[in-house]
Design a protein around this motif. Sequence first.
Motif, short mmCIF file in Angstrom:
data_model
loop_
_atom_site.label_atom_id
_atom_site.label_comp_id
_atom_site.label_asym_id
_atom_site.label_seq_id
_atom_site.Cartn_x
_atom_site.Cartn_y
_atom_site.Cartn_z
N THR A 27 0.91 -1.07 0.03
CA THR A 27 0.06 0.06 0.06
C THR A 27 1.09 1.29 -0.16
OG1 THR A 27 -0.09 -0.17 2.46
CG2 THR A 27 -1.93 -1.13 1.12
N PHE A 28 2.23 1.17 0.35
CA PHE A 28 2.73 2.43 0.60
C PHE A 28 3.41 2.86 -0.81
CE2 PHE A 28 7.08 4.53 1.25
CZ PHE A 28 6.78 5.24 2.43
N PHE A 29 3.97 2.20 -1.65
CA PHE A 29 4.33 2.75 -2.99
C PHE A 29 3.20 2.77 -3.82
CE2 PHE A 29 8.09 0.79 -1.22
CZ PHE A 29 9.17 2.00 -1.29
N LYS A 30 2.13 1.75 -3.77
CA LYS A 30 1.01 1.83 -4.87
C LYS A 30 0.03 2.80 -4.55
CE LYS A 30 -1.72 -1.82 -4.38
NZ LYS A 30 -2.95 -1.78 -4.30
N ASN A 31 -0.24 3.08 -3.19
CA ASN A 31 -1.37 3.83 -2.85
C ASN A 31 -1.02 5.28 -2.15
OD1 ASN A 31 -3.12 2.03 -3.73
ND2 ASN A 31 -3.19 1.12 -1.83
N PHE A 32 -0.03 5.34 -1.12
CA PHE A 32 0.40 6.38 -0.46
C PHE A 32 1.01 7.39 -0.94
CE2 PHE A 32 0.01 3.50 3.75
CZ PHE A 32 -1.20 3.57 3.55
N ILE A 33 2.19 7.13 -1.89
CA ILE A 33 2.82 7.97 -2.83
C ILE A 33 1.96 8.20 -3.94
CG2 ILE A 33 5.00 8.41 -3.91
CD1 ILE A 33 6.20 6.54 -2.13
N SER A 34 0.99 9.31 -3.70
CA SER A 34 0.13 9.80 -4.85
C SER A 34 -0.45 11.07 -4.46
CB SER A 34 -0.76 8.75 -5.04
OG SER A 34 -1.86 8.52 -4.03
N PHE A 35 -1.00 11.81 -5.34
CA PHE A 35 -2.02 13.01 -5.09
C PHE A 35 -3.05 12.55 -4.27
CE2 PHE A 35 -5.34 15.93 -6.43
CZ PHE A 35 -4.76 17.16 -6.09
N ASN A 36 -3.53 11.51 -4.44
CA ASN A 36 -4.92 11.05 -3.89
C ASN A 36 -4.33 10.95 -2.18
OD1 ASN A 36 -7.50 9.79 -3.47
ND2 ASN A 36 -6.37 7.97 -2.66
N MET A 37 -3.19 10.58 -2.04
CA MET A 37 -2.92 10.62 -0.42
C MET A 37 -2.72 11.76 0.23
SD MET A 37 -2.22 8.27 1.73
CE MET A 37 -2.99 9.46 3.14
N ILE A 38 -2.38 12.97 -0.79
CA ILE A 38 -2.38 14.19 -0.39
C ILE A 38 -3.65 14.83 0.02
CG2 ILE A 38 -1.58 16.71 -1.06
CD1 ILE A 38 0.40 15.32 -2.94
N THR A 39 -4.41 14.39 -0.79
CA THR A 39 -6.11 15.07 -0.55
C THR A 39 -6.68 14.25 0.61
OG1 THR A 39 -6.75 13.55 -2.35
CG2 THR A 39 -6.44 15.62 -2.96
N THR A 40 -6.22 12.90 0.68
CA THR A 40 -6.74 12.32 1.89
C THR A 40 -6.10 12.76 3.25
OG1 THR A 40 -7.12 10.32 0.79
CG2 THR A 40 -6.56 9.98 2.88
N PHE A 41 -4.78 13.33 3.22
CA PHE A 41 -4.42 13.81 4.57
C PHE A 41 -4.98 15.24 4.65
CE2 PHE A 41 -1.58 17.22 5.89
CZ PHE A 41 -0.98 16.37 7.26
N ILE A 42 -5.47 15.84 3.76
CA ILE A 42 -6.06 17.06 3.97
C ILE A 42 -7.41 17.03 4.48
CG2 ILE A 42 -7.21 19.33 2.73
CD1 ILE A 42 -4.59 18.97 0.83
N VAL A 43 -8.19 16.05 3.85
CA VAL A 43 -9.52 15.81 4.20
C VAL A 43 -9.52 15.11 5.65
CG1 VAL A 43 -11.68 14.49 3.86
CG2 VAL A 43 -10.38 15.45 1.82
N LEU A 44 -8.72 14.51 6.14
CA LEU A 44 -8.50 13.81 7.55
C LEU A 44 -8.25 14.87 8.39
CD1 LEU A 44 -6.36 10.43 6.92
CD2 LEU A 44 -8.72 10.42 7.89
N TYR A 45 -7.44 15.67 8.02
CA TYR A 45 -6.97 16.93 9.05
C TYR A 45 -8.14 17.99 9.21
CZ TYR A 45 -4.75 20.51 11.45
OH TYR A 45 -4.41 21.65 12.26
N ILE A 46 -8.89 18.19 8.10
CA ILE A 46 -10.10 19.18 8.12
C ILE A 46 -11.18 18.41 9.03
CG2 ILE A 46 -11.79 20.24 6.97
CD1 ILE A 46 -10.09 20.51 4.63
#
Length: 451
Positions: free
Chosen positions: A408-427
């Motif tokens: 999941t690290f290279f396949k999913n976490f290193i991506s633009f989707n992870m950046i937006t997920t981080f933002i939504v989680l924080y909000i």
Amino acid sequence: MLYLLFIVTIILFLSTYYICNRDILAPSVLCCIMYIISIMFAVLNIKNWGIDYQTKTFGIMVTAIIAFIIPSLLFYIRPSMAKSKRNDNTSLTAIVCDNKILIICLIIDILITAYYFKEVNRISILGGNNMGVAGMFSYYRFYTANNADAETLSTLANQMLKLGRSFGFVALFIFMYNNQIDKNMKRDKLLIPFIILAALQNIIGEGRGYILWLVCFGFTTAYIVNMKKYSWKKSLAFKYIKIGAIALIVVFIAFYLLKYLVRVGNTVNSILDYIGYYAGGSVQNFNLYIQDPPASSKTIWGQESFMGIYSTLEKFKLVDLSGVYLTNSNLEFRQSNGVAIGNVYGAIRRYYNDFGIGGVIVLQMIASTFFNTFYYCLKKASNNHSKFIYLFYAYLFYHVYELPIDDTFFKNFISFNMITTFIVLYIVYYIFTNVKITTRLRIICRIKNRT
């Protein structure tokens, strides 16, 4: 060779466990634990699956596990790094959410779930579903997983689903955090519906993977908060080994019962066979892959490992991947001794397929260095530090639990989707923990009380 692999992995676990000061959630220790569980279920199915474990496969597996362990030595063998615990006289306090905010967010979450249900049902009909709700889950899953031209969820639906999942993870984090600090069901009861809805959303569309993620996330949160509470000076290994074992049994039983709903793995009747299918199938699948790799279908460098990166580059039109169907979780299905054991191979398969043994070593060490560094920083962080850092670590740490199953690290976490997920989680975290609906007078009173 499979028995030998099992013994060697146990030896690696015991060595790492001692080196990492008996910390069961030190990244390298957990890596060994998860491989032991997976290999154990493969051992139990040696006759049933007709396993003839290859020496080459054994060498790759041991090398991969050792590669993940090596970076942890920097953090525990060197005295200056090993003393990562700090004395912190600041006590941890419970997180109190405003009930009015929770009710508003819960209404939004219910609407998201209803809309998602409607969308999945619509797409399942495109995939041939003529059974109504009874066939919705399986038709949607197989239509979207095995058809490169299948209609997928709209951008709006995906973003709404991301918000719904964020509600679930944040609510679970606060619930587990508070449960270790100051257990109060009356205060935290409104958090439970968010967790249930998050699980329901994942059953609707993607089977049961996210439920395992939620369980691992909750377990990690509880462990870290407890260790922080005792300033990392108390060993909680035995307590959490028992809790983890019970949680694992409950998850496997839930998976088995849910197969009748999502209609995945229905050819497996016994619950023990079913658990073996999910927990140990990747070990034999990788062995079969080494013996009989599929015909090369590589079209781009790092095709199986770096899907997230390529997806991000394509999103910003930096590469043209038109006509290229990137391999995601849809690897080839295999049988062993006439028994279907799925298409799960473990993270190592993706690394090895793309880059060979050198890539396995490098990528394992990169991921291990990241998690060990993050974990070290958590230990050094003051109790006054934002609790969101614990949430985000527990969210990402799922990769280590998932290592024997998939990457999941290279396949999913290193991506633009992870950046937006981080933002939504924080909000969502900020709204749950800081925003309150009240009168201006009461806000002023709070400010005065704090000063």
